[in-house]
Design an enzyme around this catalytic site. Structure first.
Site, PDB file in Angstrom:
ATOM      1  N   ASN A  12       0.873  -1.169   0.000  1.00 55.66           N
ATOM      2  CA  ASN A  12       0.000   0.000   0.000  1.00 55.66           C
ATOM      3  C   ASN A  12       0.913   1.223   0.000  1.00 55.66           C
ATOM      4  O   ASN A  12       1.554   1.512   0.998  1.00 55.66           O
ATOM      5  CB  ASN A  12      -0.881  -0.023   1.261  1.00 55.66           C
ATOM      6  CG  ASN A  12      -1.661   1.266   1.451  1.00 55.66           C
ATOM      7  OD1 ASN A  12      -1.711   2.113   0.545  1.00 55.66           O
ATOM      8  ND2 ASN A  12      -2.274   1.421   2.618  1.00 55.66           N
ATOM      9  N   LYS A  14       0.139   4.288  -0.226  1.00 57.35           N
ATOM     10  CA  LYS A  14      -0.449   5.485   0.405  1.00 57.35           C
ATOM     11  C   LYS A  14      -0.222   6.698  -0.517  1.00 57.35           C
ATOM     12  O   LYS A  14      -0.250   6.532  -1.728  1.00 57.35           O
ATOM     13  CB  LYS A  14       0.125   5.671   1.807  1.00 57.35           C
ATOM     14  CG  LYS A  14      -0.006   4.377   2.646  1.00 57.35           C
ATOM     15  CD  LYS A  14       0.264   4.549   4.098  1.00 57.35           C
ATOM     16  CE  LYS A  14       0.086   3.205   4.805  1.00 57.35           C
ATOM     17  NZ  LYS A  14       0.244   3.307   6.261  1.00 57.35           N
ATOM     18  N   HIS A  97      -9.266   1.440   5.297  1.00 55.88           N
ATOM     19  CA  HIS A  97      -7.964   1.627   5.936  1.00 55.88           C
ATOM     20  C   HIS A  97      -8.113   2.591   7.116  1.00 55.88           C
ATOM     21  O   HIS A  97      -8.893   3.541   7.059  1.00 55.88           O
ATOM     22  CB  HIS A  97      -6.954   2.176   4.924  1.00 55.88           C
ATOM     23  CG  HIS A  97      -5.553   2.103   5.433  1.00 55.88           C
ATOM     24  ND1 HIS A  97      -5.035   3.031   6.310  1.00 55.88           N
ATOM     25  CD2 HIS A  97      -4.577   1.179   5.235  1.00 55.88           C
ATOM     26  CE1 HIS A  97      -3.791   2.693   6.616  1.00 55.88           C
ATOM     27  NE2 HIS A  97      -3.488   1.568   5.984  1.00 55.88           N
ATOM     28  N   GLU A  99      -6.376   4.951   8.093  1.00 51.88           N
ATOM     29  CA  GLU A  99      -6.135   6.370   7.786  1.00 51.88           C
ATOM     30  C   GLU A  99      -7.394   7.008   7.212  1.00 51.88           C
ATOM     31  O   GLU A  99      -7.665   8.187   7.443  1.00 51.88           O
ATOM     32  CB  GLU A  99      -4.931   6.501   6.840  1.00 51.88           C
ATOM     33  CG  GLU A  99      -3.630   6.247   7.586  1.00 51.88           C
ATOM     34  CD  GLU A  99      -2.530   5.593   6.778  1.00 51.88           C
ATOM     35  OE1 GLU A  99      -2.568   5.638   5.541  1.00 51.88           O
ATOM     36  OE2 GLU A  99      -1.612   5.010   7.417  1.00 51.88           O
ATOM     37  N   GLU A 166      -4.966  -4.713  10.729  1.00 52.19           N
ATOM     38  CA  GLU A 166      -3.884  -3.756  10.915  1.00 52.19           C
ATOM     39  C   GLU A 166      -4.083  -3.008  12.226  1.00 52.19           C
ATOM     40  O   GLU A 166      -4.851  -2.028  12.264  1.00 52.19           O
ATOM     41  CB  GLU A 166      -3.857  -2.741   9.764  1.00 52.19           C
ATOM     42  CG  GLU A 166      -3.709  -3.362   8.401  1.00 52.19           C
ATOM     43  CD  GLU A 166      -3.166  -2.357   7.382  1.00 52.19           C
ATOM     44  OE1 GLU A 166      -2.062  -2.574   6.897  1.00 52.19           O
ATOM     45  OE2 GLU A 166      -3.848  -1.354   7.109  1.00 52.19           O
ATOM     46  N   GLY A 172       3.127   2.333  10.699  1.00 54.79           N
ATOM     47  CA  GLY A 172       4.094   3.414  10.538  1.00 54.79           C
ATOM     48  C   GLY A 172       4.871   3.741  11.800  1.00 54.79           C
ATOM     49  O   GLY A 172       5.548   4.766  11.876  1.00 54.79           O
ATOM     50  N   SER A 207       3.879  -2.115  10.146  1.00 50.68           N
ATOM     51  CA  SER A 207       5.342  -2.174  10.273  1.00 50.68           C
ATOM     52  C   SER A 207       5.941  -3.514   9.870  1.00 50.68           C
ATOM     53  O   SER A 207       6.935  -3.953  10.448  1.00 50.68           O
ATOM     54  CB  SER A 207       5.775  -1.785  11.694  1.00 50.68           C
ATOM     55  OG  SER A 207       5.413  -0.447  11.970  1.00 50.68           O
TER      56      SER A 207
HETATM   57  P1  13P Z   1       3.426   0.411   7.517  1.00 54.56           P
HETATM   58  O1  13P Z   1       3.873  -0.910   6.933  1.00 54.56           O
HETATM   59  O2  13P Z   1       4.166   1.589   6.976  1.00 54.56           O
HETATM   60  O3  13P Z   1       3.367   0.355   9.010  1.00 54.56           O
HETATM   61  O4  13P Z   1       1.899   0.624   7.008  1.00 54.56           O
HETATM   62  C1  13P Z   1       0.998  -0.405   7.159  1.00 54.56           C
HETATM   63  C2  13P Z   1      -0.241  -0.050   6.445  1.00 54.56           C
HETATM   64  O5  13P Z   1      -0.954   0.850   6.827  1.00 54.56           O
HETATM   65  C3  13P Z   1      -0.568  -0.816   5.240  1.00 54.56           C
HETATM   66  O6  13P Z   1      -1.875  -0.559   4.818  1.00 54.56           O
END
Ligand code: 13P
Length: 249
Positions: A12, A14, A97, A99, A166, A172, A207
């Site tokens: 992903n 982002k 997601h 976010e 997640e 992150g 992560s």
């Molecule tokens: P990270 O791998 O950067 O922690 O992000 C995970 C994520 O949100 C994947 O959708």
């Protein structure tokens, strides 16, 4: 794995990725070490879907999108429709997601409309769920996941679906859930899905990196990974793919 046959390692991106660097990413991708054991998926920003569709297909990467609106077309300035994603060559679309839940305030009602709209055009949703740190610390993880999964109630169990667990506190942050937490939570998610009449792959996200991928993929009930930061570089993405292939072997 949760009884499935093929891991999904999905990136992903982002809000990251410009055209030239994304083409350099494709060039740097090496061959999937075991396509029967691992499906490679990348979900880039919308602007890169069309230009990357063929280069990714040539490298055996399945294309996905990061989000979409639920209407097919019309006066929704700035939105992307399921049909547009299909037209761009997407197979998957990430929905729910954290976010988008947290920053764009997306909730169950909207997400159900998006799920239905994705299914209407033949996209496979990668539906994300996960608890915040306060919720885990309060012992509310399972309640949160159950509430998030409740949008699936009454949906046709034959429609394709992938779930991504997640934990928000692991996204992150460089913190990953421990193998025990992952195995326990994935067991709950599979159980809850079964209660809703569903059996599908459940990916872990948060992560994931080349150093921890193998131990995370080896956890019971984990059918792959949804990778953020570590999917932005072809070499680290391929190392995660290789780790999954080793676990599958
Ligand atoms: P990270 O791998 O950067 O922690 O992000 C995970 C994520 O949100 C994947 O959708």
């Amino acid at each position: 794995m949760g009884g499935s046959t093929q891991f999904i390692i999905a990136g992903n991106w982002k809000m990251n990725g410009l055209l030239q660097e994304s083409l350099a990413f494709v060039d740097a991708l090496t061959a999937n070490p075991n396509p029967d054991a691992v499906e490679m998926v990348i979900c880039p920003p919308y602007t890169l879907l069309h230009p990357l569709a063929k280069p990714f297909a040539d490298k055996g990467v399945t294309l996905g999108a990061e989000n979409m609106y639920f209407e097919e077309s019309g006066a929704f300035t700035g939105s992307i429709s399921p049909l547009m994603l299909k037209d761009a060559g997407c197979h998957y679309v990430i929905l729910g997601h954290s976010e988008r839940r947290d920053i764009m305030h997306e909730g169950n009602t909207l997400l159900r409309k998006k799920l239905d709209a994705a299914w209407d055009v033949g996209l496979t949703p990668m539906f994300c769920i996960g608890e915040h740190l306060e919720e885990r610390e309060a012992g509310a993880t399972n309640d949160v996941l159950k509430q998030q999964l409740s949008v699936l109630a009454g949906t046709d169990a034959n429609l394709p679906l992938v779930v991504a667990y997640e934990p928000v506190w692991a996204i992150g942050t460089g913190k990953t859930a421990s193998p025990e937490q992952v195995a326990e939570t994935h067991a709950f998610v599979h159980e809850e899905l079964a209660r809703l009449g569903r059996k599908c792959k459940v990916l872990y996200g948060g992560s994931v990196n080349p150093g921890n991928a193998e131990s995370l993929m080896a956890c019971e009930g984990v059918d792959g990974a949804l990778v953020g930061g570590a999917s932005l570089k072809a070499d680290s993405f391929m190392e995660i793919v290789a780790a999954a292939a080793r676990v599958a072997a």
